[in-house]
Design a protein around this motif. Structure first.
Motif, PDB file in Angstrom:
ATOM      1  N   GLU A  57       0.821  -1.224   0.000  1.00 36.54           N
ATOM      2  CA  GLU A  57       0.000   0.000   0.000  1.00 36.54           C
ATOM      3  C   GLU A  57       0.853   1.270   0.000  1.00 36.54           C
ATOM      4  O   GLU A  57       0.391   2.331  -0.407  1.00 36.54           O
ATOM      5  N   LEU A  58       2.105   1.157   0.471  1.00 31.30           N
ATOM      6  CA  LEU A  58       2.997   2.326   0.455  1.00 31.30           C
ATOM      7  C   LEU A  58       3.568   2.584  -0.941  1.00 31.30           C
ATOM      8  O   LEU A  58       4.014   3.687  -1.243  1.00 31.30           O
ATOM      9  N   ALA A  59       3.580   1.537  -1.777  1.00 22.40           N
ATOM     10  CA  ALA A  59       4.132   1.703  -3.131  1.00 22.40           C
ATOM     11  C   ALA A  59       3.135   2.490  -3.970  1.00 22.40           C
ATOM     12  O   ALA A  59       1.984   2.098  -4.123  1.00 22.40           O
ATOM     13  N   MET A  60       3.584   3.632  -4.504  1.00 25.92           N
ATOM     14  CA  MET A  60       2.663   4.480  -5.269  1.00 25.92           C
ATOM     15  C   MET A  60       2.610   4.062  -6.736  1.00 25.92           C
ATOM     16  O   MET A  60       1.596   4.228  -7.389  1.00 25.92           O
ATOM     17  N   ASN A  61       3.748   3.565  -7.257  1.00 26.21           N
ATOM     18  CA  ASN A  61       3.802   3.146  -8.661  1.00 26.21           C
ATOM     19  C   ASN A  61       4.784   1.994  -8.816  1.00 26.21           C
ATOM     20  O   ASN A  61       5.780   1.941  -8.110  1.00 26.21           O
ATOM     21  N   SER A  62       4.540   1.148  -9.808  1.00 29.67           N
ATOM     22  CA  SER A  62       5.514   0.103 -10.143  1.00 29.67           C
ATOM     23  C   SER A  62       6.627   0.724 -10.987  1.00 29.67           C
ATOM     24  O   SER A  62       6.477   1.844 -11.519  1.00 29.67           O
ATOM     25  N   ALA A  63       7.707  -0.034 -11.184  1.00 24.49           N
ATOM     26  CA  ALA A  63       8.795   0.446 -12.037  1.00 24.49           C
ATOM     27  C   ALA A  63       8.288   0.650 -13.472  1.00 24.49           C
ATOM     28  O   ALA A  63       8.674   1.618 -14.141  1.00 24.49           O
ATOM     29  N   ALA A  64       7.398  -0.235 -13.928  1.00 23.56           N
ATOM     30  CA  ALA A  64       6.869  -0.102 -15.300  1.00 23.56           C
ATOM     31  C   ALA A  64       6.046   1.180 -15.434  1.00 23.56           C
ATOM     32  O   ALA A  64       6.153   1.900 -16.430  1.00 23.56           O
ATOM     33  N   ASP A  65       5.231   1.489 -14.420  1.00 25.43           N
ATOM     34  CA  ASP A  65       4.457   2.756 -14.449  1.00 25.43           C
ATOM     35  C   ASP A  65       5.397   3.943 -14.525  1.00 25.43           C
ATOM     36  O   ASP A  65       5.160   4.906 -15.249  1.00 25.43           O
ATOM     37  N   MET A  66       6.479   3.884 -13.729  1.00 23.88           N
ATOM     38  CA  MET A  66       7.421   5.009 -13.696  1.00 23.88           C
ATOM     39  C   MET A  66       8.092   5.170 -15.048  1.00 23.88           C
ATOM     40  O   MET A  66       8.276   6.291 -15.534  1.00 23.88           O
ATOM     41  N   ALA A  67       8.460   4.034 -15.665  1.00 25.90           N
ATOM     42  CA  ALA A  67       9.115   4.098 -16.979  1.00 25.90           C
ATOM     43  C   ALA A  67       8.187   4.784 -17.987  1.00 25.90           C
ATOM     44  O   ALA A  67       8.613   5.658 -18.753  1.00 25.90           O
ATOM     45  N   ALA A  68       6.898   4.423 -17.948  1.00 27.69           N
ATOM     46  CA  ALA A  68       5.949   5.014 -18.894  1.00 27.69           C
ATOM     47  C   ALA A  68       5.775   6.512 -18.608  1.00 27.69           C
ATOM     48  O   ALA A  68       5.824   7.343 -19.509  1.00 27.69           O
ATOM     49  N   GLN A  69       5.589   6.832 -17.319  1.00 29.04           N
ATOM     50  CA  GLN A  69       5.401   8.241 -16.921  1.00 29.04           C
ATOM     51  C   GLN A  69       6.581   9.117 -17.308  1.00 29.04           C
ATOM     52  O   GLN A  69       6.425  10.270 -17.667  1.00 29.04           O
ATOM     53  N   LEU A  70       7.783   8.549 -17.192  1.00 26.25           N
ATOM     54  CA  LEU A  70       9.009   9.342 -17.355  1.00 26.25           C
ATOM     55  C   LEU A  70       9.609   9.225 -18.759  1.00 26.25           C
ATOM     56  O   LEU A  70      10.671   9.791 -19.012  1.00 26.25           O
TER      57      LEU A  70
END
Ligand SMILES: Cc1cc2nc3c(=O)[nH]c(=O)nc-3n(C[C@H](O)[C@H](O)[C@H](O)COP(=O)(O)OP(=O)(O)OC[C@H]3O[C@@H](n4cnc5c(N)ncnc54)[C@H](O)[C@@H]3O)c2cc1C
Length: 381
Positions: A57-70
């Motif tokens: 629940e503390l994790a706001m995004n997965s690494a894959a989400d971050m890659a897409a966002q960034l």
């Protein structure tokens, strides 16, 4: 090779990437991390029970989400083993070599391990990232009693949070009081009383000598002979900036990886900030300094050289049993604390030898004076 490579997906690495993408949408960006790359706020690790949040629940995004966002490539579970600043490459533990145009070290800090005897010394837990926290929460399930080693900022925050989570908590610290590096003794005493009010038991003076297995839990022997039985043992004795990789690459290191105000290390095209860095002489392992540094470095990397400035950055210690705000005087400052104490409400101002205020520490209702006092403090640079 024009690629920007960032090592680290903590608050430093990801915030830099976010700030950089506001200025440069297309430059190739590769982010490498030894962990699972989930985006989370590390300060939340010491309020998990109070806020009733599991690691997931503390994790706001997965690494894959971050890659897409960034618009970036994020490679997880890869550890950088070497940096070659002449060839402008980093080498992973697997042997793979990766070229960079600019390299940013956002490596964080390691937990300090106190040498201890006993057949379970290696089972003492440290909680310094989300993966540590997940492992800790799995082990804590159904347990009742925790021994915390260290009564510094992180040890006291965990003591408060674990008490809120219904655990029986004991804390050992040879230094003899709470947050000894940050607070005058009167404020330390207020924090200890606040936590004792929740049922926390302190052992001030001795250290932990040995941790041995005892049934499903542990038997901890302190240097004064006291024996404390606990289901889990957590070490919170401090952090050391991760400097080894930089040192082996021949970069200047001191307490942290040495940088100037533009976050430049001693090697061209290599930058450092966050918990691993010593910026213009200051090691400040807190969120506010790294956020300012991320904004400044993003501009520099986008072609607008921008020095970071460290203003007045008070830190709120998350011990609601005794609220604390501290603005520590720079390490090595000459001077003394001037303290007004009224029960749990303590106001300490650290006055330098020239009579000027250099820092403050507030507890209880005195924390309401934070904004007014902050205005009287000097900016660092
Ligand atoms: C429990 C706790 C509570 C806290 N509470 C507060 C608070 O209330 N307020 C506050 O201001 N600060 C607080 N802090 C401090 C704050 O959280 C840190 O200053 C900040 O999170 C550090 O971020 P970072 O990105 O520099 O490091 P980290 O988050 O540690 O990130 C380091 C990254 O580098 C990667 N890495 C390291 N070495 C390698 C390698 N060789 N190869 C590949 N990847 C590597 C790691 O995998 C990781 O992704 C707290 C700290 C803790 C532990």
């Amino acid at each position: 090779m024009n690629r920007l490579v960032i090592i680290g997906t903590g608050l430093a690495g990801y915030n830099l990437a976010k700030e950089f993408r506001k200025l440069e949408a297309e430059r190739p960006l590769l982010i490498l991390t030894a962990d699972d790359g989930r985006n989370y706020s590390k300060p939340m690790l010491s309020t998990g029970f109070t806020k009733q949040k599991t690691a997931d629940e503390l994790a706001m995004n997965s690494a894959a989400d971050m890659a897409a966002q960034l618009n970036a490539e994020v490679r997880t579970h890869v550890r950088v083993a070497r940096i070659d600043t002449a060839a402008k490459t980093v080498t992973l533990e697997s042997g793979e070599s990766i070229a960079y145009g600019d390299l940013v070290l956002a490596l964080g800090a390691d937990t300090f391990k106190v040498p201890m005897e006993g057949d379970a010394a290696a089972e003492v837990l440290s909680i310094n990232d989300l993966m540590d926290y997940a492992a800790f929460r799995a082990k804590a399930d159904g347990k009742k009693k925790v021994l915390v080693i260290g009564a510094g900022l992180i040890g006291c925050e965990f003591a408060n949070d674990l008490s809120n989570g219904g655990f029986q908590v004991e804390v050992v610290d040879p230094a003899g009081r709470c947050l000894p590096a940050l607070l005058p003794p009167e404020a330390s005493a207020a924090v200890a009383r606040g936590l004792e009010g929740l049922g926390v038991k302190f052992h001030f003076g001795p250290a932990v000598k040995a941790v041995d297995k005892a049934g499903d839990g542990y038997r901890c022997t302190l240097t004064d002979g006291t024996v404390v039985d606990a289901d889990l043992v957590i070490s919170a004795v401090g952090l050391r900036p991760r400097i080894a990789l930089a040192k082996e690459a021949g970069l200047a290191v001191n307490r942290g990886i040495v940088t100037d105000k533009e976050l430049r290390t001693s090697a061209p095209h290599v930058y450092a900030f966050g918990d691993c860095a010593e910026v213009n002489g200051y090691v400040l392992p807190y969120v506010l300094p790294l956020m300012g540094a991320a904004r400044a470095l993003a501009k520099s990397l986008a072609g607008y050289p921008t020095p970071v400035s460290y203003g007045v950055m008070p830190v709120q210690v998350k011990t609601p049993a005794c609220p604390v705000v501290v603005c520590p005087p720079p390490v090595g400052s000459q001077g003394s604390w001037q303290v007004e104490a009224n029960g749990q409400d303590v106001k300490g101002v650290f006055v330098g030898s020239d009579g000027k205020p250099l820092g403050f520490a507030l507890t209880g209702k005195a924390t309401e004076e934070k904004t007014a006092l902050a205005k009287t403090m000097p900016v660092l640079f």
